[in-house]
Design an enzyme around this catalytic site. Sequence first.
Site, mmCIF file in Angstrom:
data_model
loop_
_atom_site.group_PDB
_atom_site.id
_atom_site.type_symbol
_atom_site.label_atom_id
_atom_site.label_comp_id
_atom_site.label_asym_id
_atom_site.label_seq_id
_atom_site.Cartn_x
_atom_site.Cartn_y
_atom_site.Cartn_z
ATOM 1 N N ASN A 152 41.686 -54.382 -50.497
ATOM 2 C CA ASN A 152 41.320 -55.647 -49.860
ATOM 3 C C ASN A 152 41.128 -56.787 -50.844
ATOM 4 O O ASN A 152 41.261 -57.958 -50.489
ATOM 5 C CB ASN A 152 40.048 -55.476 -49.016
ATOM 6 C CG ASN A 152 38.873 -54.958 -49.821
ATOM 7 O OD1 ASN A 152 38.984 -53.964 -50.543
ATOM 8 N ND2 ASN A 152 37.734 -55.610 -49.700
ATOM 9 N N CYS A 326 32.366 -58.230 -47.270
ATOM 10 C CA CYS A 326 31.294 -57.299 -46.910
ATOM 11 C C CYS A 326 30.261 -57.163 -48.015
ATOM 12 O O CYS A 326 29.209 -56.576 -47.820
ATOM 13 C CB CYS A 326 31.894 -55.931 -46.578
ATOM 14 S SG CYS A 326 33.023 -55.987 -45.173
#
Length: 378
Positions: A152, A326
């Site tokens: 990611n 996150c």
Amino acid sequence: MKDNIYLDNNSTTPIEPRVLDAMLPFLRENFANSNSAHHFGQAVNHKVKMARMQIAGFINAEHNEVIFTSGATESINIAIKGVAQNYSNRGKHIVTISTEHKAVLDTCKDLEGKGFTITYLPVLEDGLVNLADFDSAIRADTILVCVMYVNNETGVIQPIKEMASLVHAKGAAIMVDATQAVGKIDVDVDELNIDLLCFSGHKMYAPKGIGVLYVRKGANKIKLTPQMHGGGHEGGLRSGTLNVPGIVALAKACEIAEEEMKDNEKVIGDLRDRLENELLKLPNCSLNGSAVNRIYNTTNICFSGHDANVWIGRMRNISVSNGSACSSAIVEPSHVLKAMKLTDEDAFASLRFSLGKYNTGENIDTVIEKIRELTQSS
């Protein structure tokens, strides 16, 4: 928002207008619980079945292998903990990679406190795993190997098919976090020989709050111990009323992705290359991760000697990232970049640009000019 230039699509994407149109009727007139026995509920249940088949076909799975969740994080937890509990009599060893998403790493850390042994494999400086080391790490008591398909933060693509072959040769199962892959590149669970796969809708122009866990059935089926109880929904693996609007939206997003994937790869890839080529001309700039084995929409660049967080604050109409969304509330260097041997200073000096299908050449030129200004003024 009209003037905002959004280059943080690995964090989340906007809802595609056609996806929104598909889901709205299930927020208004078709709002019945899909598990209700009355005709109203059964009509909605039929739409869920059709959506499940659409999504399953998109990854070349069977419809009964698709479990709906709230997103990839929940899917990952169900998969890892479900395997750990169900197969603990065979062994208590799990292998994963040091550059995995925190959803995997934190779940593995939790299992360590419950008597499991976790091997966190290092990566090379380009973000790829050494396959010889990978093979050596899988032991007789290994029950699960967890690998992210597309990273990611860097976009680096691991050789999943080769990894799956090595895992199965040792009698273990493989779980793949494909959150950054599904919708961007072709993902065929059968061809890749994957046992478990996770992804989220909001990374591919569907809404937040819907995700998928693929669980292989058939001769080599994987059995998971449920982590939630209360109704036995989704084959007993994920109890709770189904998010019908999200499910319908995700099915539509898969349909659109299948139609547009090749064109997106060309258009978005060209824009990414244009951005990257110009930024790498700036002094003391370097690419983080493999330049070859990576997804077409992502570039992660180190602007050595600068503070990426300061730059993000100064680019008020430009959305980029210096790590995973996150973990963004935590002021520490990216664990992904650190695993790739970057210093803390260079990790803090790095920016991730993740493009999407709504970006334009004008957007890219504006960002290039702004970064040039920042390098000269700071």
